[in-house]
Scaffold this active site. Structure first.
Site, PDB file in Angstrom:
ATOM      1  N   ASN A  48     -20.877 -87.168 -22.050  1.00  0.00           N
ATOM      2  CA  ASN A  48     -22.233 -87.497 -21.629  1.00  0.00           C
ATOM      3  C   ASN A  48     -23.108 -86.268 -21.582  1.00  0.00           C
ATOM      4  O   ASN A  48     -22.661 -85.159 -21.311  1.00  0.00           O
ATOM      5  CB  ASN A  48     -22.232 -88.266 -20.291  1.00  0.00           C
ATOM      6  CG  ASN A  48     -22.244 -87.344 -19.088  1.00  0.00           C
ATOM      7  OD1 ASN A  48     -23.276 -86.785 -18.713  1.00  0.00           O
ATOM      8  ND2 ASN A  48     -21.074 -87.163 -18.477  1.00  0.00           N
ATOM      9  N   ASN A  75     -23.233 -80.814  -6.064  1.00  0.00           N
ATOM     10  CA  ASN A  75     -22.803 -80.614  -7.446  1.00  0.00           C
ATOM     11  C   ASN A  75     -23.129 -79.171  -7.814  1.00  0.00           C
ATOM     12  O   ASN A  75     -24.273 -78.846  -8.137  1.00  0.00           O
ATOM     13  CB  ASN A  75     -23.547 -81.605  -8.355  1.00  0.00           C
ATOM     14  CG  ASN A  75     -23.231 -81.367  -9.820  1.00  0.00           C
ATOM     15  OD1 ASN A  75     -22.397 -80.525 -10.154  1.00  0.00           O
ATOM     16  ND2 ASN A  75     -23.901 -82.098 -10.688  1.00  0.00           N
ATOM     17  N   CYS A  82     -24.449 -77.103 -11.701  1.00  0.00           N
ATOM     18  CA  CYS A  82     -25.774 -76.991 -12.330  1.00  0.00           C
ATOM     19  C   CYS A  82     -26.082 -75.525 -12.608  1.00  0.00           C
ATOM     20  O   CYS A  82     -25.631 -74.650 -11.872  1.00  0.00           O
ATOM     21  CB  CYS A  82     -26.849 -77.512 -11.397  1.00  0.00           C
ATOM     22  SG  CYS A  82     -26.539 -79.175 -10.853  1.00  0.00           S
ATOM     23  N   ASN A  89     -15.329 -82.305 -11.700  1.00  0.00           N
ATOM     24  CA  ASN A  89     -16.485 -82.738 -12.479  1.00  0.00           C
ATOM     25  C   ASN A  89     -16.042 -82.782 -13.955  1.00  0.00           C
ATOM     26  O   ASN A  89     -14.880 -82.523 -14.264  1.00  0.00           O
ATOM     27  CB  ASN A  89     -17.642 -81.757 -12.264  1.00  0.00           C
ATOM     28  CG  ASN A  89     -18.989 -82.457 -12.377  1.00  0.00           C
ATOM     29  OD1 ASN A  89     -19.175 -83.302 -13.254  1.00  0.00           O
ATOM     30  ND2 ASN A  89     -19.929 -82.107 -11.508  1.00  0.00           N
ATOM     31  N   THR A  90     -16.944 -83.086 -14.837  1.00  0.00           N
ATOM     32  CA  THR A  90     -16.557 -83.215 -16.250  1.00  0.00           C
ATOM     33  C   THR A  90     -16.159 -81.873 -16.872  1.00  0.00           C
ATOM     34  O   THR A  90     -16.664 -80.818 -16.482  1.00  0.00           O
ATOM     35  CB  THR A  90     -17.719 -83.799 -17.063  1.00  0.00           C
ATOM     36  OG1 THR A  90     -18.889 -83.054 -16.764  1.00  0.00           O
ATOM     37  CG2 THR A  90     -17.943 -85.257 -16.756  1.00  0.00           C
ATOM     38  N   GLY A 107     -12.959 -89.313 -18.423  1.00  0.00           N
ATOM     39  CA  GLY A 107     -12.143 -90.455 -18.849  1.00  0.00           C
ATOM     40  C   GLY A 107     -10.673 -90.094 -19.001  1.00  0.00           C
ATOM     41  O   GLY A 107     -10.254 -88.984 -18.639  1.00  0.00           O
ATOM     42  N   GLY A 164     -10.936 -87.812 -12.004  1.00  0.00           N
ATOM     43  CA  GLY A 164     -10.829 -87.341 -13.384  1.00  0.00           C
ATOM     44  C   GLY A 164      -9.892 -88.262 -14.137  1.00  0.00           C
ATOM     45  O   GLY A 164      -8.668 -88.146 -14.048  1.00  0.00           O
ATOM     46  N   GLY A 165     -10.482 -89.243 -14.830  1.00  0.00           N
ATOM     47  CA  GLY A 165      -9.688 -90.121 -15.677  1.00  0.00           C
ATOM     48  C   GLY A 165      -8.940 -91.222 -14.953  1.00  0.00           C
ATOM     49  O   GLY A 165      -8.076 -91.867 -15.543  1.00  0.00           O
ATOM     50  N   GLY A 214     -14.871 -92.936 -11.944  1.00  0.00           N
ATOM     51  CA  GLY A 214     -16.140 -92.744 -12.637  1.00  0.00           C
ATOM     52  C   GLY A 214     -16.219 -93.574 -13.893  1.00  0.00           C
ATOM     53  O   GLY A 214     -16.531 -94.769 -13.867  1.00  0.00           O
TER      54      GLY A 214
HETATM   55  C1  FMN Z   1     -22.494 -90.803 -17.348  1.00  0.00           C
HETATM   56  C2  FMN Z   1     -22.011 -89.828 -16.306  1.00  0.00           C
HETATM   57  C3  FMN Z   1     -22.921 -89.225 -15.442  1.00  0.00           C
HETATM   58  C4  FMN Z   1     -22.489 -88.319 -14.460  1.00  0.00           C
HETATM   59  N1  FMN Z   1     -23.390 -87.768 -13.591  1.00  0.00           N
HETATM   60  C5  FMN Z   1     -22.960 -86.938 -12.597  1.00  0.00           C
HETATM   61  C6  FMN Z   1     -23.871 -86.397 -11.635  1.00  0.00           C
HETATM   62  O1  FMN Z   1     -25.084 -86.700 -11.634  1.00  0.00           O
HETATM   63  N2  FMN Z   1     -23.394 -85.541 -10.700  1.00  0.00           N
HETATM   64  C7  FMN Z   1     -22.047 -85.211 -10.634  1.00  0.00           C
HETATM   65  O2  FMN Z   1     -21.641 -84.442  -9.745  1.00  0.00           O
HETATM   66  N3  FMN Z   1     -21.156 -85.728 -11.513  1.00  0.00           N
HETATM   67  C8  FMN Z   1     -21.588 -86.583 -12.485  1.00  0.00           C
HETATM   68  N4  FMN Z   1     -20.669 -87.106 -13.373  1.00  0.00           N
HETATM   69  C9  FMN Z   1     -19.239 -86.737 -13.266  1.00  0.00           C
HETATM   70  C10 FMN Z   1     -18.403 -87.815 -12.550  1.00  0.00           C
HETATM   71  O3  FMN Z   1     -18.871 -88.035 -11.234  1.00  0.00           O
HETATM   72  C11 FMN Z   1     -16.913 -87.410 -12.520  1.00  0.00           C
HETATM   73  O4  FMN Z   1     -16.791 -86.185 -11.852  1.00  0.00           O
HETATM   74  C12 FMN Z   1     -16.319 -87.246 -13.928  1.00  0.00           C
HETATM   75  O5  FMN Z   1     -16.843 -88.212 -14.809  1.00  0.00           O
HETATM   76  C13 FMN Z   1     -14.787 -87.339 -13.942  1.00  0.00           C
HETATM   77  O6  FMN Z   1     -14.337 -88.599 -13.496  1.00  0.00           O
HETATM   78  P1  FMN Z   1     -13.967 -89.827 -14.517  1.00  0.00           P
HETATM   79  O7  FMN Z   1     -13.048 -89.266 -15.547  1.00  0.00           O
HETATM   80  O8  FMN Z   1     -13.340 -90.865 -13.615  1.00  0.00           O
HETATM   81  O9  FMN Z   1     -15.258 -90.302 -15.091  1.00  0.00           O
HETATM   82  C14 FMN Z   1     -21.097 -88.011 -14.368  1.00  0.00           C
HETATM   83  C15 FMN Z   1     -20.185 -88.624 -15.255  1.00  0.00           C
HETATM   84  C16 FMN Z   1     -20.612 -89.516 -16.215  1.00  0.00           C
HETATM   85  C17 FMN Z   1     -19.604 -90.161 -17.144  1.00  0.00           C
END
Ligand code: FMN
Length: 307
Positions: free
Chosen positions: A70, A127, A130, A192-193, A217, A243-244, A265
């Site tokens: 993303n 977060n 940034c 986070n990602t 994911g 995370g995933g 997420g």
């Molecule tokens: C579309 C999208 C938008 C996200 N926006 C934010 C955000 O605004 N702030 C933040 O701290 N993390 C954000 N994340 C990260 C998620 O909160 C999470 O940390 C990350 O996706 C890992 O988890 P997952 O694998 O279950 O998605 C975002 C993730 C996705 C996919």
């Protein structure tokens, strides 16, 4: 909700350890027609900045065989509009609301928090991934000292629950976790990602609106799990793992690695009912193992059979 799922962080009780991750659940209310919001112990809002943000150019999300990339660019309505739109909604919300704050300077973090401190919200998730414009665009999480300074200032500004969300991309996760704890966080959340990219081989251009984006994911789960394990062995405050996570058994792995709660997420996009499914799985697992509460699983990872 089953008593067995109840967990506590500090003095706050959560009906279940499953939380909706920032950026994947809007401001919560958008999902009210299709999900029982109280299937989640809490929801974390989309990242909030002081002023409205348009976000990055499209496309903002692409799928890969094993996760999403993303490039949203923290698109959000800004703090004033957030207060106008959600102040009333959160007065009677069915679960806890944690506001994810994504700002570019220490002052911006503090201004956002000062403005929304009166709202009926449980607390904040900072977060720190940034770019910090005061340090020339370096991320807050690139240096534990910068992270420490920020969290310490925010800690002085609020008595609400303070969670620092760690990025997996920059420095040693243990140093970042320790700095967050030392500065007064009530809990840390990770990950986070990861940074990732995807190229369209016909055009040679990135498949998203920027050269790279945040990768989430199923593919990141093993790396995230290891970081949660490392962080949980380093700090004494609760660790919120993510995370995933895509199923109840993924969630149990994170608890075993040391997470007190978990966030889902990307999986919400595929299955908005995932919290319901994970809760059911955990209940059945606890019954099968003769356990009376989910907290009994935390940190029970036994290491390798060969050690
Ligand atoms: C579309 C999208 C938008 C996200 N926006 C934010 C955000 O605004 N702030 C933040 O701290 N993390 C954000 N994340 C990260 C998620 O909160 C999470 O940390 C990350 O996706 C890992 O988890 P997952 O694998 O279950 O998605 C975002 C993730 C996705 C996919």
């Amino acid at each position: 909700m089953n008593e067995k799922l109840k967990v506590k962080i500090g003095n706050t009780e959560f009906a279940t350890p499953v939380i909706a991750a920032s950026g994947t659940f809007g401001f919560g209310i958008e999902y009210a027609d299709i999900v029982n919001l109280d299937d989640f112990g809490a929801i974390v809002t989309k990242g909030l900045s002081l002023l409205p943000k348009e976000g990055n150019p499209p496309p903002r999300i692409v799928e890969t065989p094993c996760g999403l990339i993303n490039s949203i660019g923290l698109a959000n309505p800004g703090t004033d509009e957030f207060i106008k739109n959600y102040e009333e909604t959160y007065r009677v919300f069915p679960t806890h609301v944690i506001v994810n704050v994504g700002a570019e300077t220490e002052n911006e973090f503090l201004s956002v928090i000062k403005k929304i401190e009166h709202m009926n919200i449980l607390g904040y998730e900072l977060n720190i991934s940034c770019p910090n414009v005061e340090t020339g665009g370096m991320m807050f999480s690139e240096d534990p000292n910068t992270a420490f300074a920020l969290v310490k200032k925010v800690r002085k500004a609020t008595e609400k629950l303070l969670i620092t969300k760690l990025s997996p991309n920059f420095c040693n996760i243990r140093e970042l976790a320790r700095a967050s704890e030392d500065a007064g966080s009530d809990a840390i959340s990770l990950v986070n990602t990861f940074l990732g990219m995807s190229i369209d081989i016909e055009t040679g251009y990135s498949r998203i609106g920027k050269p790279f984006g945040g990768f989430s994911g199923p593919a990141i789960k093993p790396m995230a799990l290891k970081m949660v394990y490392e962080a949980a062995r380093t700090v004494n405050i609760p660790v919120i793992g993510m995370g995933g996570i895509n199923s109840g058994s993924d969630a149990i792995e994170f608890f075993m690695a040391g997470a007190s709660m978990i966030q889902v997420g990307s999986a919400i996009f595929r299955n908005p009912q995932i919290a319901f499914d994970i809760n059911n799985f955990i209940e059945q697992y606890l019954d099968r193992k003769g356990l009376s509460n989910v907290s009994e699983i935390i940190g029970t990872f036994k290491g390798s059979k060969n050690e």
